[in-house]
Write a protein that holds these residues in place. Structure first.
Motif, PDB file in Angstrom:
ATOM      1  N   THR A 176     -41.686  12.366  74.616  1.00  0.00           N
ATOM      2  CA  THR A 176     -42.101  11.053  75.079  1.00  0.00           C
ATOM      3  C   THR A 176     -41.843  10.010  74.008  1.00  0.00           C
ATOM      4  O   THR A 176     -41.438  10.329  72.884  1.00  0.00           O
ATOM      5  CB  THR A 176     -43.606  11.057  75.453  1.00  0.00           C
ATOM      6  OG1 THR A 176     -43.941   9.836  76.103  1.00  0.00           O
ATOM      7  CG2 THR A 176     -44.469  11.231  74.217  1.00  0.00           C
ATOM      8  N   ALA A 177     -42.069   8.746  74.359  1.00  0.00           N
ATOM      9  CA  ALA A 177     -42.096   7.649  73.394  1.00  0.00           C
ATOM     10  C   ALA A 177     -43.309   6.792  73.717  1.00  0.00           C
ATOM     11  O   ALA A 177     -43.700   6.657  74.882  1.00  0.00           O
ATOM     12  CB  ALA A 177     -40.821   6.822  73.458  1.00  0.00           C
ATOM     13  N   ILE A 178     -43.920   6.220  72.676  1.00  0.00           N
ATOM     14  CA  ILE A 178     -45.094   5.372  72.826  1.00  0.00           C
ATOM     15  C   ILE A 178     -44.836   4.067  72.099  1.00  0.00           C
ATOM     16  O   ILE A 178     -44.414   4.066  70.944  1.00  0.00           O
ATOM     17  CB  ILE A 178     -46.365   6.032  72.250  1.00  0.00           C
ATOM     18  CG1 ILE A 178     -46.576   7.434  72.846  1.00  0.00           C
ATOM     19  CG2 ILE A 178     -47.576   5.144  72.504  1.00  0.00           C
ATOM     20  CD1 ILE A 178     -46.951   7.459  74.304  1.00  0.00           C
ATOM     21  N   ALA A 179     -45.086   2.940  72.785  1.00  0.00           N
ATOM     22  CA  ALA A 179     -44.953   1.621  72.172  1.00  0.00           C
ATOM     23  C   ALA A 179     -46.298   0.907  72.209  1.00  0.00           C
ATOM     24  O   ALA A 179     -47.066   1.063  73.164  1.00  0.00           O
ATOM     25  CB  ALA A 179     -43.903   0.791  72.908  1.00  0.00           C
ATOM     26  N   VAL A 180     -46.590   0.129  71.170  1.00  0.00           N
ATOM     27  CA  VAL A 180     -47.848  -0.610  71.093  1.00  0.00           C
ATOM     28  C   VAL A 180     -47.557  -2.065  70.754  1.00  0.00           C
ATOM     29  O   VAL A 180     -46.498  -2.390  70.196  1.00  0.00           O
ATOM     30  CB  VAL A 180     -48.808  -0.012  70.039  1.00  0.00           C
ATOM     31  CG1 VAL A 180     -49.160   1.428  70.399  1.00  0.00           C
ATOM     32  CG2 VAL A 180     -48.191  -0.073  68.636  1.00  0.00           C
ATOM     33  N   GLY A 181     -48.528  -2.949  71.101  1.00  0.00           N
ATOM     34  CA  GLY A 181     -48.273  -4.343  70.831  1.00  0.00           C
ATOM     35  C   GLY A 181     -49.465  -5.251  71.017  1.00  0.00           C
ATOM     36  O   GLY A 181     -50.624  -4.861  70.805  1.00  0.00           O
ATOM     37  N   ASN A 201     -52.460  -7.683  72.417  1.00  0.00           N
ATOM     38  CA  ASN A 201     -53.532  -7.538  73.405  1.00  0.00           C
ATOM     39  C   ASN A 201     -53.796  -6.081  73.796  1.00  0.00           C
ATOM     40  O   ASN A 201     -54.106  -5.780  74.955  1.00  0.00           O
ATOM     41  CB  ASN A 201     -53.218  -8.370  74.646  1.00  0.00           C
ATOM     42  CG  ASN A 201     -53.193  -9.852  74.342  1.00  0.00           C
ATOM     43  OD1 ASN A 201     -54.106 -10.380  73.692  1.00  0.00           O
ATOM     44  ND2 ASN A 201     -52.140 -10.536  74.764  1.00  0.00           N
ATOM     45  N   GLY A 202     -53.673  -5.187  72.819  1.00  0.00           N
ATOM     46  CA  GLY A 202     -53.985  -3.781  73.058  1.00  0.00           C
ATOM     47  C   GLY A 202     -52.989  -3.051  73.930  1.00  0.00           C
ATOM     48  O   GLY A 202     -53.285  -1.959  74.439  1.00  0.00           O
ATOM     49  N   GLU A 203     -51.803  -3.618  74.102  1.00  0.00           N
ATOM     50  CA  GLU A 203     -50.795  -2.992  74.966  1.00  0.00           C
ATOM     51  C   GLU A 203     -50.343  -1.650  74.407  1.00  0.00           C
ATOM     52  O   GLU A 203     -49.964  -1.536  73.246  1.00  0.00           O
ATOM     53  CB  GLU A 203     -49.592  -3.902  75.106  1.00  0.00           C
ATOM     54  CG  GLU A 203     -48.586  -3.483  76.162  1.00  0.00           C
ATOM     55  CD  GLU A 203     -49.031  -3.813  77.567  1.00  0.00           C
ATOM     56  OE1 GLU A 203     -49.337  -2.858  78.319  1.00  0.00           O
ATOM     57  OE2 GLU A 203     -49.082  -5.008  77.912  1.00  0.00           O
ATOM     58  N   ILE A 204     -50.398  -0.615  75.246  1.00  0.00           N
ATOM     59  CA  ILE A 204     -49.823   0.694  74.915  1.00  0.00           C
ATOM     60  C   ILE A 204     -49.000   1.148  76.105  1.00  0.00           C
ATOM     61  O   ILE A 204     -49.498   1.176  77.252  1.00  0.00           O
ATOM     62  CB  ILE A 204     -50.892   1.753  74.589  1.00  0.00           C
ATOM     63  CG1 ILE A 204     -51.776   1.305  73.424  1.00  0.00           C
ATOM     64  CG2 ILE A 204     -50.226   3.088  74.259  1.00  0.00           C
ATOM     65  CD1 ILE A 204     -52.849   2.321  73.040  1.00  0.00           C
ATOM     66  N   LEU A 205     -47.753   1.498  75.856  1.00  0.00           N
ATOM     67  CA  LEU A 205     -46.843   1.957  76.901  1.00  0.00           C
ATOM     68  C   LEU A 205     -46.337   3.340  76.565  1.00  0.00           C
ATOM     69  O   LEU A 205     -46.131   3.681  75.392  1.00  0.00           O
ATOM     70  CB  LEU A 205     -45.649   1.011  77.023  1.00  0.00           C
ATOM     71  CG  LEU A 205     -45.925  -0.473  77.252  1.00  0.00           C
ATOM     72  CD1 LEU A 205     -44.617  -1.248  77.227  1.00  0.00           C
ATOM     73  CD2 LEU A 205     -46.648  -0.678  78.574  1.00  0.00           C
ATOM     74  N   GLN A 206     -46.119   4.141  77.599  1.00  0.00           N
ATOM     75  CA  GLN A 206     -45.553   5.477  77.430  1.00  0.00           C
ATOM     76  C   GLN A 206     -44.245   5.570  78.204  1.00  0.00           C
ATOM     77  O   GLN A 206     -44.163   5.159  79.364  1.00  0.00           O
ATOM     78  CB  GLN A 206     -46.511   6.557  77.916  1.00  0.00           C
ATOM     79  CG  GLN A 206     -45.966   7.973  77.718  1.00  0.00           C
ATOM     80  CD  GLN A 206     -46.950   9.041  78.139  1.00  0.00           C
ATOM     81  OE1 GLN A 206     -47.719   8.857  79.074  1.00  0.00           O
ATOM     82  NE2 GLN A 206     -46.931  10.170  77.450  1.00  0.00           N
ATOM     83  N   TYR A 207     -43.225   6.135  77.529  1.00  0.00           N
ATOM     84  CA  TYR A 207     -41.929   6.355  78.176  1.00  0.00           C
ATOM     85  C   TYR A 207     -41.827   7.821  78.587  1.00  0.00           C
ATOM     86  O   TYR A 207     -41.865   8.715  77.750  1.00  0.00           O
ATOM     87  CB  TYR A 207     -40.788   6.002  77.228  1.00  0.00           C
ATOM     88  CG  TYR A 207     -39.414   6.091  77.862  1.00  0.00           C
ATOM     89  CD1 TYR A 207     -38.924   5.046  78.641  1.00  0.00           C
ATOM     90  CD2 TYR A 207     -38.621   7.214  77.668  1.00  0.00           C
ATOM     91  CE1 TYR A 207     -37.664   5.120  79.216  1.00  0.00           C
ATOM     92  CE2 TYR A 207     -37.358   7.298  78.244  1.00  0.00           C
ATOM     93  CZ  TYR A 207     -36.880   6.247  79.024  1.00  0.00           C
ATOM     94  OH  TYR A 207     -35.635   6.326  79.589  1.00  0.00           O
ATOM     95  N   LYS A 208     -41.723   8.029  79.890  1.00  0.00           N
ATOM     96  CA  LYS A 208     -41.630   9.380  80.419  1.00  0.00           C
ATOM     97  C   LYS A 208     -40.905   9.324  81.757  1.00  0.00           C
ATOM     98  O   LYS A 208     -41.074   8.360  82.515  1.00  0.00           O
ATOM     99  CB  LYS A 208     -43.025   9.991  80.586  1.00  0.00           C
ATOM    100  CG  LYS A 208     -43.057  11.503  80.486  1.00  0.00           C
ATOM    101  CD  LYS A 208     -44.481  12.005  80.288  1.00  0.00           C
ATOM    102  CE  LYS A 208     -44.477  13.497  80.018  1.00  0.00           C
ATOM    103  NZ  LYS A 208     -45.845  14.003  79.773  1.00  0.00           N
ATOM    104  N   ASN A 209     -40.104  10.330  82.019  1.00  0.00           N
ATOM    105  CA  ASN A 209     -39.315  10.370  83.263  1.00  0.00           C
ATOM    106  C   ASN A 209     -38.479   9.102  83.428  1.00  0.00           C
ATOM    107  O   ASN A 209     -38.390   8.515  84.522  1.00  0.00           O
ATOM    108  CB  ASN A 209     -40.230  10.563  84.474  1.00  0.00           C
ATOM    109  CG  ASN A 209     -41.005  11.865  84.412  1.00  0.00           C
ATOM    110  OD1 ASN A 209     -40.479  12.889  83.967  1.00  0.00           O
ATOM    111  ND2 ASN A 209     -42.258  11.821  84.828  1.00  0.00           N
ATOM    112  N   SER A 210     -37.891   8.669  82.302  1.00  0.00           N
ATOM    113  CA  SER A 210     -36.945   7.543  82.270  1.00  0.00           C
ATOM    114  C   SER A 210     -37.569   6.199  82.612  1.00  0.00           C
ATOM    115  O   SER A 210     -36.873   5.272  83.042  1.00  0.00           O
ATOM    116  CB  SER A 210     -35.766   7.812  83.221  1.00  0.00           C
ATOM    117  OG  SER A 210     -35.093   9.000  82.858  1.00  0.00           O
ATOM    118  N   ALA A 211     -38.895   6.059  82.433  1.00  0.00           N
ATOM    119  CA  ALA A 211     -39.547   4.782  82.736  1.00  0.00           C
ATOM    120  C   ALA A 211     -40.735   4.568  81.825  1.00  0.00           C
ATOM    121  O   ALA A 211     -41.369   5.516  81.356  1.00  0.00           O
ATOM    122  CB  ALA A 211     -39.997   4.752  84.196  1.00  0.00           C
TER     123      ALA A 211
END
Length: 348
Positions: free
Chosen positions: A151-156, A158-168
């Motif tokens: 996986t990949a995890i991005a942060v930014g 206002n507390g944004e956390i995103l996970q990259y999985k299954n090409s999205a």
């Protein structure tokens, strides 16, 4: 361990204290990465890249301000910058086509893909020799990205956390509105993020939870040698060390046994190798694994079982102080795992 900052600052941790590194250049540094003790880059404003060769720091300047740098397992370096610039280095620096002028703040990769993130929610992925934009489904500025082969995890902001999985990319619940500046993981089930006002979050594979820090400073980045040894840096020279595994013995005394547990998915040959940071405290003849004097121990694992070995340590005669002991576990396919111990010897 190296950390960098504004006003030309490069610090090196020698295992017990931080030392100022003299390099002779005027730079506000943004990031540092190394592939070995004699191949380290520190990057920052005006496209500055300082490269350490084991004895001296030498300047290389390309492009605009450099915000982050990372290297893959082949020791190819990649950097991102303020005008969407991406450079690669496998012998010399070359510009890559990013198809964006949006500032890019962070870059990280795994064995197959490289991820870059930046302002206005921009997220790029490098695969099949091309950089491609992937919708992050947010307009928040993304400050940092971390990745492994799962996986990949991005942060930014206002507390944004995103996970990259299954090409999205998809949003995760962080439970905070603070700015998250940095993230590092030991695995996809053990991640730590840091941010403004002393914010620290940890992920257990299911949920993000808040962890109290001893400071309220802006924390800008985090990196670890293992899940039990991490460093976080922030404003006003703040450096935090997380090292919950500690073992102590008295001078001229054999340590109590230290239990190590190793789990493999297959029955195969596994080798445990030891290294240490303080040669004035420890020497190779003072390590015993399962009662054998050695710093490299090989055994046959049992599939999906807890294989337990014991480590005992005899310090150098009359020596006292502390050392980081690094344990590297390598299986028959070459896959490795690393953990560390803080070991202290007290004067009798």
């Amino acid at each position: 361990v190296y950390v960098v900052g504004d006003n030309n600052v490069i610090l090196r941790y020698n295992g017990s204290e931080w030392e100022t590194v003299t390099h002779g250049y005027t730079v506000n540094f943004q990031s540092v990465w190394g592939t070995s003790a004699d191949d380290i880059y520190a990057v920052g404003n005006s496209g500055t890249r300082l490269r350490y060769n084991g004895s001296t720091w030498n300047q290389e300047t390309y492009g605009m301000a450099v915000n982050d740098i990372w290297a893959d397992t082949y020791n190819y370096y990649y950097s991102v910058g303020d005008q969407g610039e991406i450079y690669e280095n496998y012998g010399s620096w070359n510009s890559m086509t990013s198809n964006t002028t949006t500032p890019l703040n962070s870059i990280f990769g795994n064995d197959t893909n490289i991820f870059a993130v930046g302002n206005d929610g921009i997220a790029l992925i490098y695969a099949s020799s091309n950089w491609t934009a992937v919708s992050s489904n947010t307009n928040e500025t993304l400050k940092a990205v971390w990745a492994n082969n799962e996986t990949a995890i991005a942060v930014g902001m206002n507390g944004e956390i995103l996970q990259y999985k299954n090409s999205a990319w998809s949003a995760m619940t962080s439970g905070t509105g603070e700015i998250l500046h940095g993230i590092w993981g030991n695995s996809s089930k053990y991640l730590t993020a840091v941010g403004s006002n002393g914010t620290c979050l940890q992920f257990d594979g299911v949920n993000w939870t808040s962890v109290a820090l001893p400071v309220s400073a802006q924390m800008y980045d985090i990196y670890g040698l293992s899940r039990n040894r991490m460093f976080a840096v922030g404003t006003q020279g703040t450096i935090l060390k997380y090292a919950p595994i500690n073992h102590t013995c008295y001078q001229n005394t054999l340590s109590d046994p230290i239990a190590l547990t190793i789990v493999e998915s297959e029955a195969e040959q596994v080798t445990v190798t030891l290294s240490w940071s303080n040669a004035d405290l420890l020497t190779s003849s003072g390590f015993y694994i399962n009662n054998s004097q050695t710093t490299s121990y090989t055994f046959t694992s049992t599939a999906f079982e807890n294989d337990r070995i014991t480590l005992t340590i005899m310090p150098i005669t009359d020596a006292s102080g502390s050392s980081v002991i690094t344990m590297t576990v390598t299986d028959s396919t070459g896959l490795t795992g690393v953990d560390t111990i803080d070991f202290q010897v007290i004067k009798a």
